[in-house]
Write a protein that holds these residues in place. Structure first.
Motif, PDB file in Angstrom:
ATOM      1  N   ASN A  28      29.209  68.456  20.455  1.00 31.49           N
ATOM      2  CA  ASN A  28      30.530  68.194  19.909  1.00 31.49           C
ATOM      3  C   ASN A  28      31.231  67.088  20.669  1.00 31.49           C
ATOM      4  OD1 ASN A  28      30.323  70.311  18.007  1.00 31.49           O
ATOM      5  ND2 ASN A  28      30.924  71.796  19.564  1.00 31.49           N
ATOM      6  N   SER A  29      30.581  66.539  21.658  1.00 35.68           N
ATOM      7  CA  SER A  29      31.174  65.514  22.517  1.00 35.68           C
ATOM      8  C   SER A  29      30.414  64.209  22.365  1.00 35.68           C
ATOM      9  CB  SER A  29      31.125  65.962  23.981  1.00 35.68           C
ATOM     10  OG  SER A  29      31.788  67.194  24.159  1.00 35.68           O
ATOM     11  N   PRO A  30      31.042  63.088  22.718  1.00 27.77           N
ATOM     12  CA  PRO A  30      30.304  61.816  22.704  1.00 27.77           C
ATOM     13  C   PRO A  30      29.158  61.862  23.700  1.00 27.77           C
ATOM     14  CG  PRO A  30      32.429  61.582  23.812  1.00 27.77           C
ATOM     15  CD  PRO A  30      32.433  62.925  23.163  1.00 27.77           C
ATOM     16  N   ARG A  31      28.055  61.231  23.347  1.00 29.24           N
ATOM     17  CA  ARG A  31      26.882  61.218  24.225  1.00 29.24           C
ATOM     18  C   ARG A  31      26.279  59.826  24.244  1.00 29.24           C
ATOM     19  NH1 ARG A  31      22.759  66.076  23.201  1.00 29.24           N
ATOM     20  NH2 ARG A  31      22.454  65.013  21.200  1.00 29.24           N
ATOM     21  N   ILE A  32      25.560  59.527  25.315  1.00 26.06           N
ATOM     22  CA  ILE A  32      24.792  58.288  25.401  1.00 26.06           C
ATOM     23  C   ILE A  32      23.317  58.648  25.464  1.00 26.06           C
ATOM     24  CG2 ILE A  32      26.644  57.050  26.595  1.00 26.06           C
ATOM     25  CD1 ILE A  32      24.897  57.385  29.181  1.00 26.06           C
ATOM     26  N   ARG A  33      22.489  57.730  25.025  1.00 28.55           N
ATOM     27  CA  ARG A  33      21.042  57.930  25.087  1.00 28.55           C
ATOM     28  C   ARG A  33      20.489  57.168  26.280  1.00 28.55           C
ATOM     29  NH1 ARG A  33      17.319  59.497  21.062  1.00 28.55           N
ATOM     30  NH2 ARG A  33      15.152  58.995  21.601  1.00 28.55           N
ATOM     31  N   LEU A  34      19.811  57.875  27.161  1.00 27.61           N
ATOM     32  CA  LEU A  34      19.261  57.264  28.366  1.00 27.61           C
ATOM     33  C   LEU A  34      17.930  56.588  28.074  1.00 27.61           C
ATOM     34  CD1 LEU A  34      20.063  60.154  30.869  1.00 27.61           C
ATOM     35  CD2 LEU A  34      21.397  58.086  30.446  1.00 27.61           C
ATOM     36  N   LEU A  40      23.087  62.256  27.315  1.00 25.97           N
ATOM     37  CA  LEU A  40      24.038  62.663  28.334  1.00 25.97           C
ATOM     38  C   LEU A  40      25.418  62.739  27.684  1.00 25.97           C
ATOM     39  CD1 LEU A  40      23.184  63.089  31.327  1.00 25.97           C
ATOM     40  CD2 LEU A  40      24.373  60.949  31.866  1.00 25.97           C
ATOM     41  N   ALA A  41      26.043  63.918  27.752  1.00 27.83           N
ATOM     42  CA  ALA A  41      27.361  64.115  27.144  1.00 27.83           C
ATOM     43  C   ALA A  41      28.459  63.843  28.167  1.00 27.83           C
ATOM     44  CB  ALA A  41      27.482  65.536  26.602  1.00 27.83           C
ATOM     45  N   TYR A  42      29.600  63.401  27.679  1.00 32.19           N
ATOM     46  CA  TYR A  42      30.703  63.088  28.584  1.00 32.19           C
ATOM     47  C   TYR A  42      32.039  63.294  27.866  1.00 32.19           C
ATOM     48  CZ  TYR A  42      31.078  58.673  25.990  1.00 32.19           C
ATOM     49  OH  TYR A  42      31.231  57.739  25.000  1.00 32.19           O
ATOM     50  N   ARG A  43      33.105  63.335  28.650  1.00 28.78           N
ATOM     51  CA  ARG A  43      34.453  63.323  28.092  1.00 28.78           C
ATOM     52  C   ARG A  43      35.314  62.390  28.930  1.00 28.78           C
ATOM     53  NH1 ARG A  43      38.714  66.657  30.157  1.00 28.78           N
ATOM     54  NH2 ARG A  43      38.098  67.912  31.981  1.00 28.78           N
ATOM     55  N   GLU A  44      36.409  61.945  28.348  1.00 31.41           N
ATOM     56  CA  GLU A  44      37.253  60.935  28.979  1.00 31.41           C
ATOM     57  C   GLU A  44      38.649  61.476  29.253  1.00 31.41           C
ATOM     58  OE1 GLU A  44      35.778  56.930  26.779  1.00 31.41           O
ATOM     59  OE2 GLU A  44      36.418  58.581  25.483  1.00 31.41           O
ATOM     60  N   GLY A  93      25.886  71.960  30.102  1.00 30.33           N
ATOM     61  CA  GLY A  93      26.746  71.712  28.952  1.00 30.33           C
ATOM     62  C   GLY A  93      25.986  71.199  27.753  1.00 30.33           C
ATOM     63  N   GLU A  94      26.316  69.978  27.338  1.00 29.65           N
ATOM     64  CA  GLU A  94      25.716  69.390  26.133  1.00 29.65           C
ATOM     65  C   GLU A  94      24.721  68.281  26.452  1.00 29.65           C
ATOM     66  OE1 GLU A  94      28.867  69.049  22.858  1.00 29.65           O
ATOM     67  OE2 GLU A  94      30.093  69.169  24.671  1.00 29.65           O
ATOM     68  N   SER A  95      24.324  68.175  27.697  1.00 36.24           N
ATOM     69  CA  SER A  95      23.332  67.165  28.080  1.00 36.24           C
ATOM     70  C   SER A  95      21.934  67.767  28.075  1.00 36.24           C
ATOM     71  CB  SER A  95      23.642  66.597  29.470  1.00 36.24           C
ATOM     72  OG  SER A  95      24.802  65.807  29.453  1.00 36.24           O
ATOM     73  N   ASP A  96      20.955  66.937  27.720  1.00 41.71           N
ATOM     74  CA  ASP A  96      19.570  67.402  27.701  1.00 41.71           C
ATOM     75  C   ASP A  96      19.060  67.654  29.120  1.00 41.71           C
ATOM     76  OD1 ASP A  96      19.547  67.126  24.966  1.00 41.71           O
ATOM     77  OD2 ASP A  96      18.734  65.079  25.011  1.00 41.71           O
ATOM     78  N   PRO A  97      18.175  68.642  29.281  1.00 48.52           N
ATOM     79  CA  PRO A  97      17.589  68.897  30.612  1.00 48.52           C
ATOM     80  C   PRO A  97      16.640  67.781  31.015  1.00 48.52           C
ATOM     81  CG  PRO A  97      16.562  70.293  28.958  1.00 48.52           C
ATOM     82  CD  PRO A  97      17.703  69.603  28.267  1.00 48.52           C
ATOM     83  N   LYS A 116      26.061  51.933  29.885  1.00 47.91           N
ATOM     84  CA  LYS A 116      26.198  52.244  28.461  1.00 47.91           C
ATOM     85  C   LYS A 116      27.657  52.255  28.019  1.00 47.91           C
ATOM     86  CE  LYS A 116      21.792  53.134  27.395  1.00 47.91           C
ATOM     87  NZ  LYS A 116      21.036  52.457  26.312  1.00 47.91           N
ATOM     88  N   LEU A 117      28.541  52.704  28.902  1.00 58.33           N
ATOM     89  CA  LEU A 117      29.970  52.747  28.567  1.00 58.33           C
ATOM     90  C   LEU A 117      30.675  51.438  28.904  1.00 58.33           C
ATOM     91  CD1 LEU A 117      30.972  56.355  29.731  1.00 58.33           C
ATOM     92  CD2 LEU A 117      30.306  55.567  27.461  1.00 58.33           C
ATOM     93  N   GLN A 118      29.923  50.478  29.416  1.00 53.87           N
ATOM     94  CA  GLN A 118      30.449  49.149  29.745  1.00 53.87           C
ATOM     95  C   GLN A 118      31.668  49.247  30.666  1.00 53.87           C
ATOM     96  OE1 GLN A 118      31.133  47.180  25.977  1.00 53.87           O
ATOM     97  NE2 GLN A 118      28.954  46.972  25.540  1.00 53.87           N
ATOM     98  N   LEU A 119      31.464  49.933  31.789  1.00 53.30           N
ATOM     99  CA  LEU A 119      32.557  50.149  32.737  1.00 53.30           C
ATOM    100  C   LEU A 119      32.680  49.023  33.756  1.00 53.30           C
ATOM    101  CD1 LEU A 119      32.234  53.985  33.419  1.00 53.30           C
ATOM    102  CD2 LEU A 119      33.466  52.783  31.610  1.00 53.30           C
ATOM    103  N   GLY A 120      31.787  48.043  33.674  1.00 56.11           N
ATOM    104  CA  GLY A 120      31.873  46.919  34.588  1.00 56.11           C
ATOM    105  C   GLY A 120      30.845  46.995  35.688  1.00 56.11           C
TER     106      GLY A 120
END
Length: 531
Positions: A28-34, A40-44, A93-97, A116-120
């Motif tokens: 249910n959360s945004p995720r990135i593909r490694l 990998l799920a995350y929240r902001e 949580g919602e991240s793959d093992p 992936k999130l382009q944080l610099g």
């Protein structure tokens, strides 16, 4: 005593969190593909990334998730323009093992999340409890991607060879962690059965036993719902059990490096590493963290006198942690000019912020990287000692260790101390205005040096800094000549030094006469400071 109680005893069940979804549910959360195909799920939190000045990654601990609380107010995040990412580590949580979880993979996950999130090119990383082992790994493997690092209540791996035997030989946590590691490694099936069987139900790790938690931690546990990290229902899912087991084994297993052997990764002070430790932490003994900070003098150590292990549930601590990430200064001025000069018991220090709250006195004073100036009319050593003496008895021991150095520095500042401390004792607040003007003038001294310099040196990061003719690596060239070669953007001024202050003060001339000061003094006595 049940096995789950053992988990709590060594601090593995210690981060209250809201209930999280099993790892095999839809996200249910945004995720990135490694790069290895895992998600990998995350929240902001905070302000949007595009509007932020600071980008912070928070790494949760054992049995927690991205839903963990980090008690920093939205007002502070907006004021400092901080963007925070909390993510579910592998298998949580919602991240793959990650069946191949390791120290290296934990650091790699963080680096990929940043990209992936382009944080610099650089971010701040805050590790909490067992989540500090990924942070140590980042410090070891990708220090160039870190703008700043904070380890909050970091656990200690008793397999680090650098830990002195006399410090840990009587620590029951050492034997307990080794026994648990062997069980998890060699008989995981039996461990899974014991944790999920119903014949001999063991009490949970959260029965609020004061042996495992400080008074402050117990208060957190009472008011935090959903604290069910090791319920039988969740542990029956083999994927959940395996993820927890792998996480524990990497954390308490043999590492490919010893953090105590790490050299200073930031010799030019381009980043900074902090440890935040609660004095009353019963999960990680304060003596171990003091040893770590002593072995690694380039780490800034902060000890919270009444803090337990759950420091992230103290809003003042969280906001102090964030304030340190990116808000340290080369030179810090603390004004006590309007402070009451009395030393009578019961004095009200409410008008003197960093002394009013003794817990943050050390935080305030250690915020300066290079120099600390204290402006005021009081005898500072007695002021600090008075605050120390009026602490409750339970907190005296920590302050005698953390504040005594400050008192000594105030009474007789060491020439080579870092940060250096200078004390100014003005008669009234007019001197503050004078000093503020001089500080502004000092800030331009490095610019003047750069403009007038005839020798430059190329730094390790490819920048050109003015230097003396006898300095090793000096090149005879002017600023204009460096700019003419297309390198104007790579010119940096030298750091501010005490000599810059001395130079500015030496060329000052009086701006008012003694007669003017006498008039003001008579006026103040008759009508008051605000008259």
């Amino acid at each position: 005593m049940g096995f789950r109680k053992f988990l709590g005893c060594i601090g593995l069940a210690k981060q209250p969190t809201q209930p999280t979804l099993p790892t095999d549910c839809s996200s249910n959360s945004p995720r990135i593909r490694l790069s290895d195909g895992r998600f990998l799920a995350y929240r902001e939190r905070g302000v949007p990334n595009s509007k932020s000045n600071f980008r912070v990654i928070i790494v949760h601990g054992f049995g927690s998730s991205k839903e963990m609380n980090f008690e920093a107010s939205q007002e502070l995040l907006e004021e400092l323009r901080i963007y925070i990412v909390l993510y579910d580590r592998a298998g949580y949580g919602e991240s793959d093992p990650n069946p191949k979880r390791s120290l290296k993979s934990e650091a790699s996950d963080i680096e990929e999340l940043v990209d992936k999130l382009q944080l610099g090119p650089k971010v701040y990383v805050i590790g909490v409890s067992l989540g500090c082992y990924p942070t140590w790994s980042c410090l070891r493997r990708i220090p160039n991607r870190l703008e700043g690092i904070a380890l909050v209540g970091p656990y200690v791996n008793y397999k680090w060879s650098s830990l002195p035997n006399d410090l840990v030989k009587d620590d029951y946590r050492k034997g307990l962690s080794r026994w648990m590691f062997r069980v998890a490694r060699y008989i995981p099936g039996l461990l899974h059965w014991w944790l999920t069987q119903k014949l001999f139900p063991s009490s949970t790790a959260l029965e609020q036993n004061p042996k495992f938690y400080s008074d402050k931690d117990l208060e957190v546990l009472k008011r935090t719902p959903g604290y069910k990290l090791f319920t039988q229902k969740r542990l029956r899912k083999r994927s959940v059990f395996d993820s927890l087991r792998r996480d524990f084994m990497v954390a308490f297993g043999k590492w490919d490096f010893d953090p105590m052997d790490l050299p200073d990764p930031y010799p030019q002070k381009e980043s900074c590493v902090h440890i935040w430790q609660g004095y009353e932490d019963k999960v990680v003994p304060v003596q171990l963290q003091r040893y770590v900070s002593k072995r690694l003098p380039w780490i800034r150590y902060h000890e919270v006198p009444d803090g337990g292990h759950l420091l992230v549930y103290d809003g003042a601590v969280c906001e102090a942690i964030l304030s340190f990430q990116g808000w340290e200064v080369d030179i810090l001025l603390l004004s006590t000019v309007r402070a009451d000069g009395s030393e009578a018991p019961g004095i009200n220090y409410n008008n003197l912020g960093f002394v009013a709250d003794v817990r943050w006195m050390n935080v305030s004073l250690t915020k300066a990287k290079l120099s600390l100036w204290i402006l005021g009319t009081r005898p500072y050593s007695s002021m600090f000692k008075f605050a120390l003496q009026n602490r409750p008895a339970s907190g005296n021991s920590v302050h005698k260790s953390s504040l005594s150095r400050i008192v000594e520095k105030v009474e007789a500042p060491a020439p080579q101390a870092t940060p250096q401390t200078w004390l100014v004792n003005p008669k009234d607040s007019l001197v503050q205005i004078f000093l503020f003007a001089q500080v502004k003038d000092v800030l331009f001294e490095p610019v003047r040096k750069t403009q007038d310099a005839m020798f430059f040196i190329k730094t390790s990061n490819g920048m050109w800094m003015p230097c003396g003719p006898k300095q090793s690596g000096a090149v005879q060239i002017s600023m204009q000549e460096v700019a003419a070669e297309g390198l104007a953007s790579q010119i940096i001024p030298p750091p501010i030094s005490k000599m810059d202050f001395d130079k500015v003060l030496a060329r000052q001339r009086p701006t008012v006469s003694k007669a003017d000061l006498d008039v003001r003094e008579r006026f103040t006595k008759e009508f008051g400071e605000e008259g």
